[in-house]
Design an enzyme around this catalytic site. Structure first.
Site, PDB file in Angstrom:
ATOM      1  CE1 TYR A 141      -2.969  -3.043   0.139  1.00 34.63           C
ATOM      2  CE2 TYR A 141      -3.963  -2.137   2.112  1.00 34.63           C
ATOM      3  CZ  TYR A 141      -3.934  -3.091   1.114  1.00 34.63           C
ATOM      4  OH  TYR A 141      -4.879  -4.083   1.092  1.00 34.63           O
ATOM      5  CE  LYS A 190       1.057 -17.857  -2.036  1.00 34.94           C
ATOM      6  NZ  LYS A 190       0.278 -19.088  -1.859  1.00 34.94           N
ATOM      7  CG  ASP A 222      -2.274 -20.100   0.122  1.00 32.49           C
ATOM      8  OD1 ASP A 222      -1.509 -19.924   1.105  1.00 32.49           O
ATOM      9  OD2 ASP A 222      -1.901 -20.671  -0.909  1.00 32.49           O
ATOM     10  CG  ASP A 246      -7.212  -4.251   3.846  1.00 40.25           C
ATOM     11  OD1 ASP A 246      -8.244  -4.208   4.533  1.00 40.25           O
ATOM     12  OD2 ASP A 246      -7.033  -3.544   2.844  1.00 40.25           O
ATOM     13  CG  ASP A 250     -12.620  -6.656   5.984  1.00 36.92           C
ATOM     14  OD1 ASP A 250     -12.245  -5.992   6.974  1.00 36.92           O
ATOM     15  OD2 ASP A 250     -13.131  -6.136   4.972  1.00 36.92           O
TER      16      ASP A 250
END
Ligand code: NAD
Length: 355
Positions: A141, A190, A222, A246, A250
């Site tokens: 970001y 990852k 994942d 992020d 959620d």
């Protein structure tokens, strides 16, 4: 006297902030502390008024306050604007300007809301109490981004960049937090694909040596997204990067019932903090007295904990929320059969009365 920057923002932001301020007023009278509120426009409303997501002088004002309480920013009205003029820029400027690098998002399933979780009863019955520690001012970001034309084709790129020092400081936050909880950190990356994740993993392992009392495991993002719905009880503290955090936070919010319940604190060095619910501006329900104010009220409680060290007041607020739920009061997002349906304002009022 504590000086707080209050940024209501857009959509349901002003509605939920109004209730959080009523709660702070109640705390003020009960606990003999004064709060001064400095109201700041940021997001879509600031774009409409001033043509920018947040004015530089307003950002300076925010930096002079001890803490910032934010509603949410954005909405379809401003979706067509170019990237640097979108309401979300205000968030990035605030986070960067306040140097808040650690985002703490607790996801707790209240006993009273077990029916609101979309997960099966046998999964939920094991309990969910997770703290997501997300790095907030690094990674993709904030890394180099841009567009160019290559061989006649338009190309866009965003770059995931992490330094060892950035990983080290966020890892420390996670291990310190785990020490006060169930002493387990799951670092999510990852590392099978990304070089930045391999640096992340190596660095987290180095930091872990200073915390022999805390168990550490690593998980690919994942797999983590699957495990969160398969058996969320296995997680205590989840440590992860800006982008993975992020998304996973959620998901964590959804499994505990509603995004309308979840608070967050963004912390830097010292006691400065930015406190906000994890939900957005919910344009679909804005202005209808339907929003759940609990996430924002609990964000205000986190402010009292991390910026003002008022643990008694925090407990009083958390307890007031539990009583409201126990008595069966529910906003529409967490409503289940035989409960008492209330709006934003009434939920705020009931919580205030219980403090
Ligand atoms: P959202 O969180 O605003 O809404 C998602 C869903 O959850 C909607 O159905 C909404 O009605 C519901 N919801 C959210 N908060 C609720 C609450 N307190 N009570 C009851 N229901 C609630 O996410 P979105 O729809 O993806 O985004 C809407 C706008 O918000 C976009 O412009 C987005 O950019 C912005 N946004 C801002 C922030 C922020 O300011 N931190 C975060 C996320 C999204």
């Amino acid at each position: 006297m504590h000086r707080i920057a209050v940024i209501p923002g857009d959509g349901i932001g002003p509605e939920v902030i109004e209730q959080a301020l009523l709660v702070l007023d109640k705390v003020s009278s009960k606990f003999g502390v004064k709060f001064e509120y400095i109201f700041i426009d940021a997001g879509g409303c600031a774009i409409d008024k001033y043509g920018v997501p947040i004015k530089d002088e307003d950002l300076e004002l925010v930096k002079k306050c001890e803490a910032t309480l934010l509603g949410a920013v954005g909405g379809p009205k401003w979706d067509g604007l170019p990237g640097n003029l979108r309401p979300e820029q205000a968030l990035l400027k605030l986070r960067g300007g306040l140097k808040v690098y650690a985002n703490l998002r607790p996801a707790v399933l209240y006993d009273e809301l077990k029916d609101s979780s979309p997960l099966k009863k046998e999964i939920v019955s094991r309990g969910i109490d997770i703290l997501v520690v997300r790095e907030l001012i690094g990674g993709m970001y904030f890394g180099p981004k841009g567009r160019e034309v290559k061989n006649g084709d338009e190309v866009a790129y965003d770059t995931e960049v992490y330094s060892k020092s950035e990983v080290r400081r966020i890892a420390k936050v996670a291990f310190e937090a785990a020490r006060k909880r169930r002493k387990k950190v799951t670092s999510v990356d990852k590392a099978n694909i990304l070089e930045s994740s391999r640096l992340w993993r190596e660095t987290v392992e180095e930091v872990a040596k200073d915390y022999p009392d805390v168990a550490l495991n690593h998980m690919y993002v994942d797999n983590a997204s699957m495990q969160l719905v398969k058996d969320p009880s296995q997680f205590d503290v989840i440590l992860t990067s800006n982008m993975f955090g992020d998304i996973l936070s959620d998901e964590a919010s959804m499994i505990v019932g509603s995004i309308g319940m979840l608070a967050s604190a963004s912390l830097g060095e010292g006691r400065v903090g930015l406190y906000e619910p994890i939900h957005g501006t919910a344009p679909d329900i804005a202005g209808q007295d339907l929003a759940n104010p609990i996430a924002t009220i609990l964000s205000a409680a986190m402010m009292l904990r991390y910026s003002f060290d008022m643990e008694d007041a925090v407990k009083a607020i958390e307890n007031a929320v539990k009583i409201a739920l126990k008595e069966g009061y529910r906003t529409r997002d967490i409503y289940t059969e035989n409960c008492k349906l209330v709006g934003t304002k009434q939920m705020g009022k009931i919580i205030c009365e219980n403090i």
